[in-house]
Design a protein around this motif. Structure first.
Motif: not given
Length: 365
Positions: A50-51, A38-46, A54-61, A280-283
């Motif tokens: 990504i969020y 499903n296009g909507k679900a796939l877009t939301g999951v991707v 970034f939550a895992i590796i954000g402070p290191w990158v 970021a909040i809106a996305i």
């Protein structure tokens, strides 16, 4: 009139498979990944993935420490600072990446806690009934009137060092009641269905009926409640930080907006200071909503076929769907007409034929 299974599958995808088992391994394998297709679900999951990354590796990158000061004050995006700097020369991109972890922890932890409590209390009250139903319903009514956000403000103001986990626990503990009421109502409707009565007659245990017969039919409601709680938790955490009441143990997107507002970033034209956090909040909210829409379409065949304007017949011809018309499809390659209004068929079948008296006598004989 018998409608071929292939025609049913063309009009409502997936219904042909419900009528008879599918012997094609490739098609069965594709159905396992229908949710991801499903296009909507796939877009939301991707986007959500990504969020989470970034939550895992954000402070290191992050290119700089979020609190590190520099000589470039309120400077726009450049090669050294991709999202510009603050009034103290701090890198906005580093603050955004570092704050993603706090936002995701609060949102997902509060959503998971509220969802688990709503399932345990709502489904139990609806299925067992009796005194348990009355007691759990009374408990839900009590938590419905507890204001979650003012309670979070009071607790975080009293314990500012509690961190994001404390905020997540408070939001999750006070946000389950409404979802529990909805799940209770749906469970009351499901527990007297024929397949549930058949399971009881076969001697199935209560926990197996709840897990394998009732909960799968509540998937869309559970997912909707989870998404709503996550969005509420994220906005609550950001709101607390924006008004200066959040925890002082780290950065989040609300902290960025707080400093941008207090230093009049909009008046200075420093759009790079507050626009990235707002986007970021809106996305994130859009990604969660897309996942919710994808789950609704996954569990409802009617929603899966609602957006299809073209279908392909067995002969390879393409028929365009029109609003207000139901196509009558034929699996024969040389069909004279592949789509016609159902209203015309009904009218022709229901309209009586007026015959002459002589024709009526011959027909009687």
């Amino acid at each position: 009139m018998t409608i071929p299974t292939s025609s049913v599958e063309q009009v409502i995808p997936g219904q042909g498979a419900m009528a008879q088992p599918d012997a094609t391994p490739g098609r069965a394998k594709r159905r396992r990944f229908r949710f991801v297709s499903n296009g909507k679900a796939l877009t939301g999951v991707v986007i959500l993935g990504i969020y989470l990354l970034f939550a895992i590796i954000g402070p290191w990158v992050a290119p700089y420490a979020p609190d590190a000061r520099g000589p470039e004050l309120v400077q726009g995006p450049s090669a050294a600072h991709w999202l510009g700097t603050t009034h103290l020369g701090q890198d906005v991109l580093s603050q955004l990446l570092d704050g993603t972890r706090t936002v995701m922890v609060v949102g997902l932890a509060a959503g998971a806690m509220a969802t688990i409590l709503s399932i345990l209390i709502g489904v139990t009250a609806g299925y067992i009934g009796g005194g348990w139903d009355e007691s759990l319903s009374a408990l839900s009514n009590v938590f419905l009137v507890i204001p979650a956000l003012p309670l979070v403000i009071i607790v975080t103001a009293a314990a500012p060092s509690g961190g994001a986990v404390l905020v997540a626990l408070i939001i999750g503990f006070t946000s389950w009641a409404w979802n529990a009421r909805v799940l209770r109502a749906q469970t009351l409707s499901l527990r007297r269905r024929d397949y549930i009565e058949a399971s009881r007659a076969n001697g199935e245990s209560t926990w197996r009926i709840v897990l394998f017969e009732i909960l799968p039919n509540l998937t869309a409601i559970i997912a909707s409640g989870f998404v709503g709680t996550v969005i509420f938790a994220v906005t609550s955490e950001i709101t607390l930080a924006f008004i200066g009441i959040g925890s002082d143990t780290g950065w989040n997107w609300g902290t960025i907006l707080f400093w941008a507002q207090s230093q009049q970033a909009l008046a200075q034209g420093a759009w790079w200071w507050f626009v990235p956090a707002g986007l970021a909040i809106a996305i994130l909210g859009t990604a969660l909503s897309l996942i919710n829409f994808g789950i609704d379409e996954f569990v409802s065949p009617r929603l899966r076929s609602a957006g299809k304007t073209k279908i392909k017949t067995a002969s390879g011809r393409t028929v365009r769907m029109r609003v207000g018309f139901t196509p009558v499809l034929s699996s024969a390659p040389a069909a004279a007409s592949h789509a016609r209004p159902m209203a015309a068929v009904t009218t022709a079948a229901a309209t009586p034929v007026n015959r002459a008296p002589s024709e009526h006598k011959e027909a009687t004989k």
